[in-house]
Design a protein around this motif. Structure first.
Motif, mmCIF file in Angstrom:
data_model
loop_
_atom_site.group_PDB
_atom_site.id
_atom_site.type_symbol
_atom_site.label_atom_id
_atom_site.label_comp_id
_atom_site.label_asym_id
_atom_site.label_seq_id
_atom_site.Cartn_x
_atom_site.Cartn_y
_atom_site.Cartn_z
ATOM 1 N N ILE A 1 0.701 -1.332 0.150
ATOM 2 C CA ILE A 1 -0.068 -0.068 0.066
ATOM 3 C C ILE A 1 0.850 1.185 -0.027
ATOM 4 O O ILE A 1 0.695 2.208 -0.826
ATOM 5 C CB ILE A 1 -0.941 0.025 1.376
ATOM 6 C CG1 ILE A 1 -2.083 -1.201 1.052
ATOM 7 C CG2 ILE A 1 -1.651 1.368 1.327
ATOM 8 C CD1 ILE A 1 -2.639 -1.191 2.302
ATOM 9 N N LEU A 2 2.032 1.369 1.021
ATOM 10 C CA LEU A 2 3.030 2.269 0.828
ATOM 11 C C LEU A 2 3.788 2.563 -0.292
ATOM 12 O O LEU A 2 3.857 3.590 -0.961
ATOM 13 C CB LEU A 2 3.847 2.209 2.321
ATOM 14 C CG LEU A 2 4.808 3.395 2.207
ATOM 15 C CD1 LEU A 2 4.054 4.641 2.307
ATOM 16 C CD2 LEU A 2 5.810 2.976 3.341
ATOM 17 N N TRP A 3 3.944 1.388 -0.919
ATOM 18 C CA TRP A 3 4.788 1.266 -2.242
ATOM 19 C C TRP A 3 3.842 1.847 -3.106
ATOM 20 O O TRP A 3 4.515 2.522 -4.193
ATOM 21 C CB TRP A 3 5.190 -0.284 -2.495
ATOM 22 C CG TRP A 3 6.346 -0.042 -3.698
ATOM 23 C CD1 TRP A 3 6.205 -0.737 -4.797
ATOM 24 C CD2 TRP A 3 7.523 0.374 -3.801
ATOM 25 N NE1 TRP A 3 7.050 -0.588 -5.919
ATOM 26 C CE2 TRP A 3 7.968 0.216 -5.157
ATOM 27 C CE3 TRP A 3 8.174 1.403 -3.141
ATOM 28 C CZ2 TRP A 3 9.000 0.802 -5.890
ATOM 29 C CZ3 TRP A 3 9.309 2.105 -3.793
ATOM 30 C CH2 TRP A 3 9.710 1.590 -4.768
ATOM 31 N N VAL A 4 2.784 1.462 -3.481
ATOM 32 C CA VAL A 4 2.024 1.780 -4.515
ATOM 33 C C VAL A 4 1.834 3.479 -4.418
ATOM 34 O O VAL A 4 1.592 3.961 -5.537
ATOM 35 C CB VAL A 4 0.521 1.244 -4.504
ATOM 36 C CG1 VAL A 4 -0.618 1.759 -5.501
ATOM 37 C CG2 VAL A 4 0.642 -0.234 -4.830
ATOM 38 N N VAL A 5 1.672 4.094 -3.433
ATOM 39 C CA VAL A 5 1.578 5.496 -3.346
ATOM 40 C C VAL A 5 2.931 6.041 -3.874
ATOM 41 O O VAL A 5 2.729 7.068 -4.673
ATOM 42 C CB VAL A 5 1.686 5.744 -1.619
ATOM 43 C CG1 VAL A 5 1.637 7.424 -1.819
ATOM 44 C CG2 VAL A 5 0.133 5.431 -1.012
ATOM 45 N N ILE A 6 4.184 5.326 -3.683
ATOM 46 C CA ILE A 6 5.348 5.962 -4.416
ATOM 47 C C ILE A 6 5.297 5.755 -5.802
ATOM 48 O O ILE A 6 5.387 6.596 -6.784
ATOM 49 C CB ILE A 6 6.497 5.429 -3.733
ATOM 50 C CG1 ILE A 6 6.613 5.612 -2.265
ATOM 51 C CG2 ILE A 6 7.832 5.740 -4.504
ATOM 52 C CD1 ILE A 6 7.671 4.688 -1.419
ATOM 53 N N LEU A 7 4.631 4.164 -6.097
ATOM 54 C CA LEU A 7 4.858 3.996 -7.523
ATOM 55 C C LEU A 7 3.887 4.737 -8.359
ATOM 56 O O LEU A 7 4.283 5.244 -9.512
ATOM 57 C CB LEU A 7 4.662 2.549 -7.552
ATOM 58 C CG LEU A 7 4.901 1.690 -8.827
ATOM 59 C CD1 LEU A 7 6.191 1.634 -9.165
ATOM 60 C CD2 LEU A 7 4.523 0.215 -8.730
ATOM 61 N N ALA A 8 2.671 4.940 -7.862
ATOM 62 C CA ALA A 8 1.725 5.392 -8.610
ATOM 63 C C ALA A 8 1.912 7.052 -8.757
ATOM 64 O O ALA A 8 1.861 7.590 -9.621
ATOM 65 C CB ALA A 8 0.207 5.599 -7.882
ATOM 66 N N THR A 9 2.580 7.673 -7.679
ATOM 67 C CA THR A 9 3.023 9.183 -7.582
ATOM 68 C C THR A 9 3.911 9.298 -8.853
ATOM 69 O O THR A 9 3.981 10.371 -9.719
ATOM 70 C CB THR A 9 3.569 9.478 -6.375
ATOM 71 O OG1 THR A 9 2.396 9.390 -5.548
ATOM 72 C CG2 THR A 9 3.834 10.939 -6.395
ATOM 73 N N LYS A 10 5.088 8.407 -8.797
ATOM 74 C CA LYS A 10 6.179 8.490 -9.929
ATOM 75 C C LYS A 10 5.693 8.273 -11.327
ATOM 76 O O LYS A 10 5.899 8.765 -12.114
ATOM 77 C CB LYS A 10 7.122 7.341 -9.524
ATOM 78 C CG LYS A 10 8.411 7.290 -10.642
ATOM 79 C CD LYS A 10 9.115 8.813 -10.524
ATOM 80 C CE LYS A 10 10.371 8.617 -11.361
ATOM 81 N NZ LYS A 10 11.137 9.948 -11.299
ATOM 82 N N ALA A 11 4.530 7.313 -11.379
ATOM 83 C CA ALA A 11 4.273 6.883 -12.926
ATOM 84 C C ALA A 11 3.293 8.470 -13.270
ATOM 85 O O ALA A 11 3.401 8.496 -14.550
ATOM 86 C CB ALA A 11 3.098 5.783 -12.693
ATOM 87 N N SER A 12 2.504 9.032 -12.184
ATOM 88 C CA SER A 12 1.773 9.999 -12.851
ATOM 89 C C SER A 12 2.861 11.266 -13.136
ATOM 90 O O SER A 12 2.400 12.314 -13.902
ATOM 91 C CB SER A 12 0.985 10.659 -11.476
ATOM 92 O OG SER A 12 1.552 10.955 -10.476
ATOM 93 N N SER A 13 3.918 11.292 -12.723
ATOM 94 C CA SER A 13 4.795 12.501 -12.848
ATOM 95 C C SER A 13 5.709 12.230 -14.283
ATOM 96 O O SER A 13 6.186 13.234 -14.887
ATOM 97 C CB SER A 13 5.911 12.602 -11.869
ATOM 98 O OG SER A 13 6.585 11.375 -11.787
ATOM 99 N N LEU A 14 5.483 10.969 -14.855
ATOM 100 C CA LEU A 14 6.284 10.542 -16.050
ATOM 101 C C LEU A 14 5.283 11.490 -17.258
ATOM 102 O O LEU A 14 4.372 11.465 -17.233
ATOM 103 C CB LEU A 14 6.263 9.294 -16.241
ATOM 104 C CG LEU A 14 7.105 8.460 -15.271
ATOM 105 C CD1 LEU A 14 7.028 7.037 -15.571
ATOM 106 C CD2 LEU A 14 8.590 8.848 -15.292
ATOM 107 N N PRO A 15 6.194 12.012 -18.281
ATOM 108 C CA PRO A 15 5.404 12.826 -19.208
ATOM 109 C C PRO A 15 4.865 11.975 -20.196
ATOM 110 O O PRO A 15 5.348 10.734 -20.614
ATOM 111 C CB PRO A 15 6.853 13.463 -20.188
ATOM 112 C CG PRO A 15 7.963 12.593 -19.578
ATOM 113 C CD PRO A 15 7.882 12.089 -18.368
#
Length: 309
Positions: A284-298
């Motif tokens: 759950i914590l890792w998905v927060v990091i992963l999803a945030t990173k994915a949304s920041s990709l162009p």
């Protein structure tokens, strides 16, 4: 004796409140008007100076005004308010009597609640174990889908988005259910089988297991997640591959801050069939990091705007 006390607790608060609210006004009125009447009659029979008479009349008018205000306040008391207060006081008194009769049975109530929670937890765990043994892949897929949904929702809240991006949540749900659950099932079984074949079963074997997990499985799954989101967003292959390359090293370094410690439990304490359940709790914590990173990709649209600008 207890019955008599209970009846008194139920009756006395109501009777006292009603008596005070209904009897107060007439008594007060009679008392003060009775005292003021002779004073008013004195005015007609005794000759005062003009100043004394005016002072007396002013005080009498003030007293009558205060009396009218008190009477109006008492008249505004509603029957519902009286009944509400008396009922609440009766209930509290009755509750205290029950507690006294049972020797303040709060510890017993807490013990009963604890047993109920334990029974519910045991039943839920038993149901999960049955599903896991009969349909392991489906059960793990459902678990991961739930976790990736929760993680993406938390990520969006952390990003302070005004409105929830529902399609983005759906994409994360599908990535967890279609890919993470089934692939994790294969990975943890394959990893355990490999280390059994090379006879690394001592307690310290968790160290090479963690190294292999972080070197192979971590980067592999992170890349799969970015690719899956790109496919569901209908991005071009060049853009998806570029995003995977851009995010691999940062996500690997972020993973080192979380997973080695978590995998001490994964590979040291948890049986292989239940490892994904433990991992998904941490996930759950890792998905927060992963999803945030994915949304920041162009995206391709972002790159197009940059090129045109």
């Amino acid at each position: 004796m207890n019955v008599i006390l209970q009846v008194l607790v139920l009756i006395l608060p109501t009777a006292a409140f009603l008596h005070s609210s209904q009897a107060f006004a007439p008594k007060y009125h009679h008392h003060h008007v009775g005292r003021m009447a002779p004073a008013l009659s004195v005015e007609s029979n005794v000759k005062f100076s003009d100043t004394a008479a005016m002072d007396f009349l002013s005080e009498a008018a003030d007293a009558q005004t205060r009396l009218a205000g008190i009477e109006q306040g008492i008249a505004n008391i509603k029957v519902e308010q009286v009944l509400g207060v008396s009922t609440a006081s009766s209930f509290l008194g009755y509750l205290m009597l029950l507690l006294l009769d049972n020797g303040l049975a709060i510890p017993h109530m807490m013990s009963t609640l604890q047993h109920a929670v334990q029974a519910w937890g045991t039943q839920a765990w038993g149901s999960y174990e049955v599903c896991l043994s009969s349909n392991p892949v489906t059960t793990k897929a459902a678990t991961s889908a739930t976790v990736y949904t929760i993680g993406d929702v938390i990520a969006q809240k952390a990003e302070n988005q005004n409105e929830m991006d529902v399609p983005r949540v759906a994409r994360s749900l599908l990535a967890g259910g279609i890919a993470h659950g089934p692939l994790s099932h294969v990975w943890y079984n394959l990893s355990e089988s490999f280390f059994l074949q090379v006879h690394l079963t001592a307690w310290w074997s968790l160290l090479p297991k963690i190294v292999v997990d972080q070197a192979i499985w971590g980067p592999f799954w992170n890349g799969c997640y970015i690719l899956l989101l790109g496919l569901m967003n209908r991005e071009s292959m060049n853009n998806m591959v570029g995003n995977v390359k851009t995010s691999t090293v940062p996500l690997f370094l972020d993973g080192l801050k979380l997973w080695p410690l978590a995998h001490c439990v994964t590979y040291g304490l948890v049986p292989v069939e239940n490892r994904l359940l433990w991992v998904d709790l941490v996930e759950i914590l890792w998905v927060v990091i992963l999803a945030t990173k994915a949304s920041s990709l162009p995206s391709e649209e972002d790159q197009r705007k940059t090129t045109m600008g």
